[in-house]
Structure formats: structure tokens, C-alpha cells
Design a protein around this motif. Structure first.
Motif, short mmCIF file in Angstrom:
data_model
loop_
_atom_site.label_atom_id
_atom_site.label_comp_id
_atom_site.label_asym_id
_atom_site.label_seq_id
_atom_site.Cartn_x
_atom_site.Cartn_y
_atom_site.Cartn_z
N GLY A 85 -0.23 4.02 9.53
CA GLY A 85 -0.87 2.95 10.29
C GLY A 85 -0.29 2.83 11.69
N ILE A 86 1.06 2.93 11.79
CA ILE A 86 1.69 2.91 13.11
C ILE A 86 1.24 4.11 13.93
CG2 ILE A 86 3.89 2.98 14.34
CD1 ILE A 86 5.19 1.67 11.95
N ALA A 87 1.18 5.28 13.28
CA ALA A 87 0.75 6.48 13.98
C ALA A 87 -0.69 6.34 14.49
CB ALA A 87 0.86 7.70 13.05
N PHE A 144 0.80 -1.24 0.00
CA PHE A 144 0.00 0.00 0.00
C PHE A 144 0.82 1.27 0.00
CE2 PHE A 144 -2.43 -3.31 2.22
CZ PHE A 144 -3.54 -3.39 1.38
N GLY A 145 2.14 1.14 0.09
CA GLY A 145 2.98 2.33 0.00
C GLY A 145 3.57 2.74 1.34
N TRP A 146 4.62 3.55 1.25
CA TRP A 146 5.37 4.00 2.41
C TRP A 146 4.48 4.76 3.40
CZ3 TRP A 146 10.41 3.44 4.04
CH2 TRP A 146 10.86 4.33 5.02
N ALA A 147 3.71 5.71 2.91
CA ALA A 147 2.89 6.54 3.80
C ALA A 147 1.87 5.71 4.55
CB ALA A 147 2.19 7.64 2.99
N SER A 148 1.24 4.76 3.89
CA SER A 148 0.21 3.95 4.55
C SER A 148 0.80 3.16 5.72
CB SER A 148 -0.41 2.97 3.54
OG SER A 148 -1.07 3.67 2.52
#
Length: 463
Positions: free
Chosen positions: A170-172, A162-166
Motif C-alpha cells: 500500500g505504501i509502495a 490484512f497482513g504484512w505484504a498488504s
């Protein structure tokens, strides 16, 4: 009088332990994302290596200041502060492409991580009996290791799919959920309010009726309490500022049991930290010649081994309280001997020896938890947060030094980049661990004898 709710200590501990697991996810979120991070930021391997080193420096440097704050504002406040810092760091990591901002993100993650573990350890004696603490400490560490498993495989899958940002958002999001939960659930001690209750000025019935599973006083009794502050030598009245900080440090280090706890934590966890945080994958792929998939599988084995060890070490150290330090020394010697066998093996070590290394080496993590049991027995209650932070610097200071020395040794041999990695170079580089084991074990033996004499002189026992 209403009957105390016995479930509340477990709920508080559960939220605190899961908060620690999320902190581990944050700490090791780059463990399996090296190539993805290099592609995302357009950096080389040397720059990538600065991320965990900077994070580790921040973590180790903040342990004592966080311990001082912990004694002043309590576990709940520090866990929440840590959660917010890590949340901010991962949002930055998810949304920027600049290396400078990425380093800032890892600084925030390291600072938040530094706030979490010792705060969780500080909260346990307030809610549970002394006899329960060794097992609970190990189970807490085990739950934290579950966070390591999340960062090794699922996070890498999410980033890939799903990509780096996702992945980092998600952790955030998980961190935000834990912060909200902590605001309404965490309490420093029985009778204390949640952060929400402190803000509103209204103490709920659950908080008023809360009771520890240990002694009725909430100290987690059931054994000899820590020494009183009056047992610390005072030369002059405590001062404020930096001078007061160093005076406080000297007073605490004047107790041999605290020094013993420091060296216990120094000796056992650095090998697995160095392996998992930076040099394990390069050694397995560039040195031994394993495929990335095989290396990832073996790294997962280290996490499983650590979790299994935690299940047994807690009850073991609780049952053999007087011998817990020697249990730790035995584990440390096993780690050192296994590593030495790998280093001395002619040519490429066989798979069975690598598997043995990756089963034995992670035992150092659970073994290091014994340091906090030793610290709890010898640190005055008014110094407990400060003492826990001081002890926790031991293993991470050793880890940082070994990480840097391994890299320096590789550079000296002209093998400091992936295209020049070799098994021989890695063997010489990992040999820098040997003096650290020798130093740690020697100091443990010395301080154990001094601690025994101190306890005999003051009529104290561990039971």
C-alpha cells in the motif's frame, strides 16, 4: 502578454509537500510495527534495532552527495529519484522474509528519503517570495508530520487486518502515484519544464507562462539575496573528484552563517528523533511501565504537538527574523530542561510530567526548520543544494550518535534487552543527551556572534 497563472506555484508546492509526507511514511513505517517485524522476520530486538540505525546512517551519509546532485540536476529529478528508491525498498520489504533483503530495503528507503526533503526545500525559493518561506517551510514540515501519523496508527491497523505484504505494498502504491504525479506536475523553477516535457522535448504553455509569487525573476525576491559565490574565498581553481568536493565543503564552511545553520539543526531535533525512531516505546513500556496502548497514544501526542508548533513557528520566525536563532535556542533549552526534570525526578515520573515532555520535546522538529532559513540567507545560490544537504546532516548526525550511545549505556548497565529494562537504567542512558545540548547551544552562541560580525563587515542585513 498573458497573465501568469498564480495557482501553479501552489500546485507544485502541494505535490512536493505530499511527496515529503510519503517519504515520512516510508521513513517511519516500522515505528509501530516492531512486534510484527520480529514475528515476520523471526528476529530479536537487537536485530530489529539495526533497521532504523542503518536507515539513519544512509540518510545522513547521503545528505551532502545528494546536495551536490541537487545543484546539478535540480529538485524535480531528485524528488523523483527518491520516490523510485523508496518504492523499490517497500516492494522488497513487502515480499521477502530474509533479514538481508530487509536491510537492503531499509537502505533503499533511507537513500530515497535523503533525496526528498532537501529537494523540496530547494524548490520553495524558486516559486515563492522570501517573506513566505518561513511559513511555507513550517507548513511543509507539518504536512510531513501527517505522514508520521499515518505510520503510527493506520499502517499498523492495515498490517494487523490484512497482513504484512498488504501494508507495505500500500505504501509502495502511494509512492508510485506520487512519482507519476511528479513527472507531470513538478518544475524546478518558473519557465522550466516538467520531467515529461523534458523527455518529449516540448514545453507546454503552462510552463512557458509560469511565474514566481516572489520577484519576477523567479528568485523569490523581496529581501536581500544570498551572498554571491565571489564572496567565498578561493585559494586555487576548483578541482574535480574527491579533492574538489572537499575544497567546495571547506569554502562553504568558511562562511559563519552556514556553520550557524549547521549547529541550529544539530541542537533541537535529535531528542524527538531518538524517541520516535527507536527508544521511546521501550522507555515508556519497559522503563515507566505503561501499557503498549498507552505508549502508542503518547507517541501520537508527540506528532500532534509538532504539527501544532509548526503552524505558529513559521509566522513567528518570519516576523522576528533577526531573533529567529534565539527563538530556536529558547525551544532547545526548554526541551533540555524538561528532559532533565524527568531524569532527576525521584522514582517514576508522574503522568503530567511525561505529557509535558511529549508536548515540549517535539517542538525541536519545527524549531530545526529555522536552520534552513538561516542557511538560505547565507548560502550562495550556486551552492544552495549542497548547503542544504550539509546543514541537514547536523540533526541526523546527532540523532544517530545519541541512538547508539543510549544503547551502549543500557548495555553497560546490563539492561540492554527487554527483560532487563528498568527506569533507572533508562534515566542514565538518556542523560547522554545533555552534552549534545551543551555543545550545540555553545556553538550557536559562538557562530551567531561571528555571523553578525561577517554581515557587518560585508554590509549585509537579513531584511
Amino acid at each position: 502578454m498573458r497573465r501568469a497563472r498564480p495557482i501553479l506555484p501552489w500546485v507544485v508546492w502541494g505535490v512536493a509537500a505530499v511527496s515529503y509526507a510519503v517519504a515520512i511514511v516510508n521513513r517511519s513505517s516500522l515505528a509501530a510495527l516492531g512486534p510484527a517485524a520480529q514475528e515476520h522476520f523471526g528476529i530479536d530486538a537487537t536485530t530489529l534495532a539495526t533497521f532504523p540505525v542503518i536507515q539513519l546512517v544512509v540518510y545522513a551519509a547521503l545528505q551532502i552527495p545528494v546536495g551536490v546532485l541537487l545543484d546539478r540536476i535540480g529538485s524535480t529529478g531528485m524528488i523523483l529519484i527518491g520516490g523510485v528508491l523508496m518504492l523499490g525498498g517497500q516492494v522488497i520489504m513487502a515480499t521477502v522474509n530474509d533479514v538481508g533483503f530487509a536491510i537492503l530495503a531499509r537502505v533503499l528507503v533511507g537513500a530515497g528519503d535523503a533525496c526528498t526533503f532537501i529537494s523540496v526545500m530547494r524548490i520553495l525559493p524558486e516559486w515563492f517570495a522570501v517573506r513566505q518561506l518561513p511559513t511555507l517551510s513550517q507548513v511543509t514540515a507539518l504536512i510531513g508530520q501527517a505522514g508520521q501519523l499515518v505510520s503510527v496508527t493506520p499502517l499498523a491497523f492495515v498490517v494487523d487486518a490484512f497482513g504484512w505484504a498488504s501494508g507495505f505494498l500500500g505504501i509502495a502504491a502511494a509512492g508510485l502515484l506520487l512519482v507519476i504525479l511528479g513527472v507531470v506536475v513538478l518544475r524546478d523553477r518558473p519557465g522550466g519544464g516538467t520531467m515529461l516535457e523534458r523527455w518529449t522535448g516540448r514545453l507546454g504553455r503552462t510552463s512557458r507562462e509560469a511565474a514566481s509569487l516572489g520577484a519576477a525573476s523567479g528568485t523569490g525576491g523581496g529581501g536581500m539575496p544570498p551572498p554571491s559565490t565571489s564572496m567565498l574565498a578561493v585559494v586555487q581553481a576548483p578541482r574535480g573528484g574527491v579533492a574538489g568536493f572537499w575544497q567546495r565543503t571547506r569554502r562553504l564552511l568558511g562562511m559563519p552563517g552556514v556553520r550557524l545553520a549547521y549547529w541550529v539543526h544539530f541542537s533541537s531535533p535529535f531528542a524527538v528523533n531518538v524517541f520516535l525512531l527507536l527508544w521511546g516505546t521501550p522507555f515508556l513500556t519497559g522503563g515507566v511501565g505503561l501499557s503498549p496502548a498507552a505508549a502508542s497514544g503518547l507517541l501520537s501526542l508527540t506528532v500532534v504537538s509538532s504539527m501544532v508548533a509548526g503552524v505558529f513557528l513559521g509566522p513567528l520566525s518570519s516576523r522576528f527574523l533577526e531573533r529567529r536563532v534565539w527563538i530556536h535556542v529558547g525551544i532547545t533549552c526548554a526541551i533540555a530542561l524538561t528532559w532533565i526534570a524527568v531524569l532527576l525526578w525521584p522514582g517514576e515520573p508522574p503522568l503530567w510530567l511525561l505529557i509535558l515532555l511529549l508536548v515540549v520535546m517535539p517542538l525541536g522538529g519545527p524549531a530545526s526548520m529555522i536552520a534552513f532559513e538561516v542557511s538560505r540567507s547565507h548560502t550562495p545560490r550556486s551552492f544552495s543544494g549542497f548547503g542544504t544537504g550539509l546543514v541537514n546532516t547536523g540533526g541526523f548526525t546527532a540523532s544517530l550518535l545519541v541512538i547508539l550511545l543510549v544503547g551502549f549505556a543500557l548495555d553497560l548497565q546490563g539492561a540492554g534487552s527487554p527483560e532487563h529494562y528498568s527506569l533507572g537504567a533508562f534515566k542514565w542512558a538518556f542523560a547522554v543527551q545533555i552534552p549534545f545540548w551543551l555543545l550545540g547551544i555553545t556553538m550557536i552562541v559562538i557562530e551567531q556572534r561571528r555571523t553578525k560580525r561577517w554581515m557587518d563587515d560585508h554590509g549585509r542585513t537579513l531584511r
